[in-house]
Scaffold this motif. Sequence first.
Motif, mmCIF file in Angstrom:
data_model
loop_
_atom_site.group_PDB
_atom_site.id
_atom_site.type_symbol
_atom_site.label_atom_id
_atom_site.label_comp_id
_atom_site.label_asym_id
_atom_site.label_seq_id
_atom_site.Cartn_x
_atom_site.Cartn_y
_atom_site.Cartn_z
ATOM 1 N N ARG A 59 0.827 -1.197 0.000
ATOM 2 C CA ARG A 59 0.000 0.000 0.000
ATOM 3 C C ARG A 59 0.871 1.261 0.000
ATOM 4 O O ARG A 59 0.531 2.281 -0.576
ATOM 5 C CB ARG A 59 -0.924 -0.001 1.215
ATOM 6 N N LEU A 90 -12.670 -7.566 2.742
ATOM 7 C CA LEU A 90 -11.390 -7.776 3.419
ATOM 8 C C LEU A 90 -10.505 -8.815 2.725
ATOM 9 O O LEU A 90 -9.421 -9.133 3.218
ATOM 10 C CB LEU A 90 -11.646 -8.226 4.865
ATOM 11 N N TYR A 125 -6.826 -7.945 1.982
ATOM 12 C CA TYR A 125 -6.038 -7.851 3.224
ATOM 13 C C TYR A 125 -5.691 -9.247 3.742
ATOM 14 O O TYR A 125 -4.588 -9.487 4.233
ATOM 15 C CB TYR A 125 -6.819 -7.079 4.283
ATOM 16 N N ASP A 145 -2.067 -8.875 5.709
ATOM 17 C CA ASP A 145 -2.329 -7.736 6.591
ATOM 18 C C ASP A 145 -3.446 -8.079 7.584
ATOM 19 O O ASP A 145 -3.486 -7.534 8.690
ATOM 20 C CB ASP A 145 -2.736 -6.507 5.769
ATOM 21 N N ASP A 203 -7.268 1.188 5.942
ATOM 22 C CA ASP A 203 -6.089 0.352 6.191
ATOM 23 C C ASP A 203 -5.797 0.264 7.691
ATOM 24 O O ASP A 203 -5.469 -0.807 8.218
ATOM 25 C CB ASP A 203 -4.864 0.910 5.468
ATOM 26 N N VAL A 219 -8.483 -1.851 9.427
ATOM 27 C CA VAL A 219 -8.224 -3.281 9.261
ATOM 28 C C VAL A 219 -7.123 -3.731 10.209
ATOM 29 O O VAL A 219 -7.201 -4.818 10.797
ATOM 30 C CB VAL A 219 -7.852 -3.605 7.797
ATOM 31 N N ASP A 220 -6.108 -2.891 10.379
ATOM 32 C CA ASP A 220 -5.035 -3.252 11.298
ATOM 33 C C ASP A 220 -5.558 -3.368 12.729
ATOM 34 O O ASP A 220 -5.101 -4.220 13.498
ATOM 35 C CB ASP A 220 -3.915 -2.214 11.238
ATOM 36 N N ASN A 259 -7.396 -6.652 13.081
ATOM 37 C CA ASN A 259 -6.392 -7.711 13.092
ATOM 38 C C ASN A 259 -5.721 -7.789 14.465
ATOM 39 O O ASN A 259 -5.477 -8.880 14.997
ATOM 40 C CB ASN A 259 -5.339 -7.442 12.013
#
Length: 448
Positions: free
Chosen positions: A25, A137, A140, A145, A342, A345-346, A349
């Motif tokens: 990214r 997703l 990712y 990720d 982004d 999503v992190d 996670n």
Amino acid sequence: MHPATPPTTGTPAVPVHRTPVPRRRLIRGLLAAVVALPLVLGAAGCGDDEASTDPNAPVKLSIFWWGGEARAKLTEEALALYTKKHPNVTFEKTWQANQGYFDKLATLTAGGNPPDIFQIDDNYLAEYAARSTTLDLTSYKDSGDLDVSKFPRSLWQYGVVDGKLAGLAAGENTQGLVYNKTLLTKNGLPEPTTGMTWEEHIAWAEQVAKKTRVPGTQDPSADYKAFWVWLRQQGKDLYRGKELGFTAEDVTKWFELWKGARDRGATPTPDVIHEGNSSDITKQLVVTGKSATSWVWVNQLPDLKKNTENELGVVAYPGDPSGQWARAAMYWSVFKSSKHRDVAVDVINFLANDPEAVALLGTDRGLPSNMDLRAKVSETTSDPAMKQSIQVETELAQKFGQAPQVPIKGHSKVKSELIKAAENVQYGRATPADAAAQYVAACKSAIA
């Protein structure tokens, strides 16, 4: 929530991690910046925050979930941990009780003010994915990720809608038959076992009722979880594509099974059954003493235990345990048009895969999705009921079948109509066949 202050001289060092920008990214963003340079110079202040390649840029994410105060406390602690490790990221947190949650979420998304991250369950995941509200997703996941390598395959797949990964399982769950072990031991009665047939379970419940004067089993004819498992054991399912996976004949057989159980005295009376149909943990019949068993989710065992002095046990629902599956207790989804997708999503996670975060959250949203971290939680927890629920589901996981498709739009109505139809039979207001026909008609209308 304020960013953590960097450690000063003499203070024990705390590892500080800036918000990660995945390499692919970062490269894409740099290329885009070069191509768009003339536009940027002519339109300062109009760019998308996600286009920033500065890993230190301040980011504020909105996050919305349902649950009680205990869940709120745990979630806030986990988010504070993320901010501690990523000082440039802070959160605007909103939570509320389950009742009215999805009305509020619908209002926020329709009004153009959706949260960056939101909690959702399988009642609504397909519906929100169909509206293009949820971020896909898949890329990712494929890049790593979003790490699902330690998840049971069927668990992360239960978040796929029309080929797109619409949500990340916040925890795993499966159906559990919780029973009053103290009552059975006191009266010299056998405990129920995984693999007993439905008929064997009803015969066992009748035996318990005769010996203890406590009905052996809550009548689950209104419980979609039990109906769904039973259907899968018959080679059917709740849904097939965009249609129902069962017929009125199937529903009739289900209602007749439990009418027979009531006639034999194996279950409570209709008024008490109605009490047990509540989703409130404190009203489950196994803890109110009005039945020897309740049909719940395995991860609810610790909360059930808090409401009774009796020792509780848990096994799979009757029949072939391969009818059960690794169900996402609930999901974390990211808003498709989030400016910080982004980073969002992190965050999800992190909530699923960071050892400290997972230890904090425990089994509040189901058993940890990451199997390695689930084992660590089981080893370190001081809660025997939590340890028991993890042990039982880990054992059942060896017997799980493939996950079904995520429920389709109208699923919440399919659930509520089953309660109405089943109670019509329980109270004698309709025959099993008539109630089944009415139920199927209502279901078809709900999913149309």
